[in-house]
Design an enzyme around this catalytic site. Structure first.
Site, PDB file in Angstrom:
ATOM      1  N   GLU A 167      -3.212  -7.864 -69.433  1.00  0.00           N
ATOM      2  CA  GLU A 167      -2.250  -7.607 -68.351  1.00  0.00           C
ATOM      3  C   GLU A 167      -1.021  -6.819 -68.797  1.00  0.00           C
ATOM      4  O   GLU A 167       0.109  -7.208 -68.522  1.00  0.00           O
ATOM      5  CB  GLU A 167      -1.839  -8.936 -67.688  1.00  0.00           C
ATOM      6  CG  GLU A 167      -3.041  -9.737 -67.189  1.00  0.00           C
ATOM      7  CD  GLU A 167      -2.674 -11.089 -66.571  1.00  0.00           C
ATOM      8  OE1 GLU A 167      -1.507 -11.499 -66.652  1.00  0.00           O
ATOM      9  OE2 GLU A 167      -3.578 -11.723 -65.991  1.00  0.00           O
ATOM     10  N   ASN A 208      -7.763  -6.029 -71.015  1.00  0.00           N
ATOM     11  CA  ASN A 208      -8.188  -6.932 -69.934  1.00  0.00           C
ATOM     12  C   ASN A 208      -7.092  -7.025 -68.878  1.00  0.00           C
ATOM     13  O   ASN A 208      -5.915  -7.130 -69.207  1.00  0.00           O
ATOM     14  CB  ASN A 208      -8.438  -8.328 -70.542  1.00  0.00           C
ATOM     15  CG  ASN A 208      -9.174  -9.275 -69.619  1.00  0.00           C
ATOM     16  OD1 ASN A 208     -10.242  -8.936 -69.099  1.00  0.00           O
ATOM     17  ND2 ASN A 208      -8.627 -10.466 -69.394  1.00  0.00           N
ATOM     18  N   HIS A 244     -10.426 -11.288 -60.221  1.00  0.00           N
ATOM     19  CA  HIS A 244      -9.906 -12.347 -59.344  1.00  0.00           C
ATOM     20  C   HIS A 244      -9.755 -11.757 -57.939  1.00  0.00           C
ATOM     21  O   HIS A 244      -8.756 -11.110 -57.634  1.00  0.00           O
ATOM     22  CB  HIS A 244      -8.552 -12.852 -59.852  1.00  0.00           C
ATOM     23  CG  HIS A 244      -8.629 -13.565 -61.161  1.00  0.00           C
ATOM     24  ND1 HIS A 244      -9.257 -14.781 -61.299  1.00  0.00           N
ATOM     25  CD2 HIS A 244      -8.178 -13.228 -62.390  1.00  0.00           C
ATOM     26  CE1 HIS A 244      -9.173 -15.175 -62.570  1.00  0.00           C
ATOM     27  NE2 HIS A 244      -8.532 -14.252 -63.251  1.00  0.00           N
ATOM     28  N   GLU A 273     -13.304 -12.662 -65.624  1.00  0.00           N
ATOM     29  CA  GLU A 273     -12.690 -13.859 -65.017  1.00  0.00           C
ATOM     30  C   GLU A 273     -12.981 -13.934 -63.516  1.00  0.00           C
ATOM     31  O   GLU A 273     -12.098 -14.230 -62.711  1.00  0.00           O
ATOM     32  CB  GLU A 273     -11.160 -13.847 -65.219  1.00  0.00           C
ATOM     33  CG  GLU A 273     -10.712 -13.646 -66.648  1.00  0.00           C
ATOM     34  CD  GLU A 273      -9.194 -13.721 -66.829  1.00  0.00           C
ATOM     35  OE1 GLU A 273      -8.475 -14.150 -65.903  1.00  0.00           O
ATOM     36  OE2 GLU A 273      -8.724 -13.345 -67.919  1.00  0.00           O
ATOM     37  N   ASP A 275     -13.561 -14.776 -59.884  1.00  0.00           N
ATOM     38  CA  ASP A 275     -13.579 -15.805 -58.841  1.00  0.00           C
ATOM     39  C   ASP A 275     -13.167 -15.138 -57.532  1.00  0.00           C
ATOM     40  O   ASP A 275     -12.586 -14.050 -57.533  1.00  0.00           O
ATOM     41  CB  ASP A 275     -12.755 -17.069 -59.170  1.00  0.00           C
ATOM     42  CG  ASP A 275     -11.306 -16.821 -59.525  1.00  0.00           C
ATOM     43  OD1 ASP A 275     -10.775 -15.727 -59.255  1.00  0.00           O
ATOM     44  OD2 ASP A 275     -10.679 -17.753 -60.077  1.00  0.00           O
TER      45      ASP A 275
HETATM   46  C1  XIL Z   1      -5.063 -19.396 -66.119  1.00  0.00           C
HETATM   47  C2  XIL Z   1      -5.761 -20.738 -66.293  1.00  0.00           C
HETATM   48  O1  XIL Z   1      -6.927 -20.745 -65.514  1.00  0.00           O
HETATM   49  C3  XIL Z   1      -4.853 -21.864 -65.917  1.00  0.00           C
HETATM   50  O2  XIL Z   1      -5.428 -23.117 -66.243  1.00  0.00           O
HETATM   51  C4  XIL Z   1      -3.494 -21.727 -66.615  1.00  0.00           C
HETATM   52  O3  XIL Z   1      -2.622 -22.716 -66.131  1.00  0.00           O
HETATM   53  C5  XIL Z   1      -2.912 -20.367 -66.370  1.00  0.00           C
HETATM   54  O4  XIL Z   1      -3.829 -19.368 -66.781  1.00  0.00           O
HETATM   55  N1  XIL Z   1      -5.493 -14.324 -65.877  1.00  0.00           N
HETATM   56  C6  XIL Z   1      -5.821 -14.720 -67.159  1.00  0.00           C
HETATM   57  C7  XIL Z   1      -6.110 -16.141 -67.428  1.00  0.00           C
HETATM   58  O5  XIL Z   1      -5.989 -13.861 -68.043  1.00  0.00           O
HETATM   59  O6  XIL Z   1      -5.773 -16.522 -68.728  1.00  0.00           O
HETATM   60  C8  XIL Z   1      -5.435 -17.047 -66.425  1.00  0.00           C
HETATM   61  O7  XIL Z   1      -5.877 -18.374 -66.660  1.00  0.00           O
HETATM   62  C9  XIL Z   1      -5.757 -16.603 -65.016  1.00  0.00           C
HETATM   63  C10 XIL Z   1      -5.266 -15.196 -64.775  1.00  0.00           C
END
Ligand code: XIL
Length: 356
Positions: A167, A208, A244, A273, A275
């Site tokens: 990020e 990422n 996401h 990641e 979802d």
């Molecule tokens: C999130 C986790 O899922 C949570 O449990 C934690 O509290 C915060 O981080 N982007 C990322 C991940 O790269 O590491 C994040 O994970 C979600 C967003």
């Protein structure tokens, strides 16, 4: 809500349907051999992964079994992050990370390392020290180098892909105004990749981020960065797309085109990641839309030679991070809080079965 009474079509779908919930089989399922996402992914030469919640892994047998059965890749949801591994300066806690790496090894799973350089989930001693000026720029660079070297060396040979920087861009394509940029300048990115590569030359090193599925200002900033770094000989090998999504914002445009341009640079790509959240309450139409979003990202991955890894950010709504962060939203994963399979699970299984 029970999710497994969903209308699937086709032979495989019937199998997915009657095998029922992820941990518990329905009565009809006894006669049918279970088909896991993992087995389907292996035929498609794909690593299918999940983020792992270590607390759940320790106390929830259904969760633990499904993590082993359904996936051939795992990512630590939190336990490899800096605030966890070095809560006090110079004092390390590798217990969770070690446990996950061991779990994966015993089950023939690969591990995605997540994440080395981020603006979030930093240890308090670090952010406080930077803020009060007790840690200056020179020292901070040494601290970052030591962090990367220590963690990557510890798991040398056991991590398939590392999210080296996470990020680092804003939505408009400018570099994120993090402590790293403020104190070290933009060269911290190349440094991080060089240090990680020195510590484990075989691990594939990734950029990422989120909101970079399609072609937009942010993903283009990554493309330009990757092109420049690679031209300079910096060891960056992969582009990680978090994925996401939220159904109320629509499906991103030109995901295939985005993957293709990174592929043309000679890079690997991955969904890291995934979802797909929705505004609650859940209904059948939203679940159906969600299923098309999961399928859409997977379809883009399977359509790209460079994409051999597709990870969901948790596979059950029971432990999803979404409700805690996005008020009023949730139901973002493949199975419900009772591990019952949602239409998205069936859609992912069907698309995997179709192969590349
Ligand atoms: C999130 C986790 O899922 C949570 O449990 C934690 O509290 C915060 O981080 N982007 C990322 C991940 O790269 O590491 C994040 O994970 C979600 C967003």
């Amino acid at each position: 809500m029970k999710y497994f009474r969903m209308p699937f079509v086709g032979l495989l779908s019937a199998t997915l349907l009657v095998t029922g919930v992820m941990g518990v089989q329905t009565a009809a399922a006894d006669e049918v051999s279970p088909v896991s996402l993992r087995a389907l992914a292996e035929r498609a030469d794909l690593r299918i992964g999940t983020a792992v919640d270590m607390a759940a892994l320790g106390e929830d047998t259904t969760y633990r079994r499904a993590t082993g059965r359904e996936f051939n890749s795992v990512t630590a949801e939190n336990v490899m992050k800096w605030e966890v591994v070095e809560p006090t300066r110079g004092t390390y806690d590798w217990s969770g990370a070690d446990e996950l790496v061991r779990f994966a090894r015993e089950r023939g799973q690969v591990v995605r390392g997540h994440t080395l350089v981020w603006h979030s989930q930093l240890p308090g001693w670090l952010t406080a020290g930077v803020q009060d000026g007790s840690i200056g720029a020179g020292e901070l660079r040494g601290i970052l180098r030591k962090h990367i070297t220590t963690e990557v060396k510890r798991y040398k040979g056991r991590i398939q892909q590392w999210d080296v920087v996470n990020e680092v861009f804003e939505e408009d394509g400018s570099l994120r105004n993090s402590i790293w940029l403020q104190k070290l300048g933009p060269s911290y990115i190349a440094d991080a990749f060089r240090w990680a590569h020195a510590a484990d030359p075989k691990a594939k090193l990734f950029l990422n981020d989120y909101n970079v599925e399609g072609v937009n200002a942010k993903s283009t900033a990554y493309y330009e960065l990757a092109k420049r770094l690679r031209a300079e000989g910096v060891p960056v090998q992969g582009f990680g797309i978090q994925g996401h999504l939220a159904i109320q914002y629509g499906f991103p445009g030109d995901v295939a085109g985005n993957l293709a341009r990174f592929e043309r640079l000679g890079m690997q790509t991955a969904f890291t990641e995934v979802d797909v959240r929705m505004i609650l309450p859940v209904d059948e139409e939203k679940l159906a839309t969600q299923a098309t979003y999961f399928r859409g990202l997977l379809d883009a991955c399977l359509g790209a030679r460079s994409c051999r890894s597709f990870t969901v950010w948790g596979f059950t709504d029971k432990y999803s991070w979404v409700p805690g962060v996005f008020a009023g939203q949730g139901a973002a994963t493949l199975t419900g809080e009772d591990f019952g399979r949602k239409p998205a699970y069936g859609a992912v299984g069907e698309r995997l079965a179709e192969g590349r």
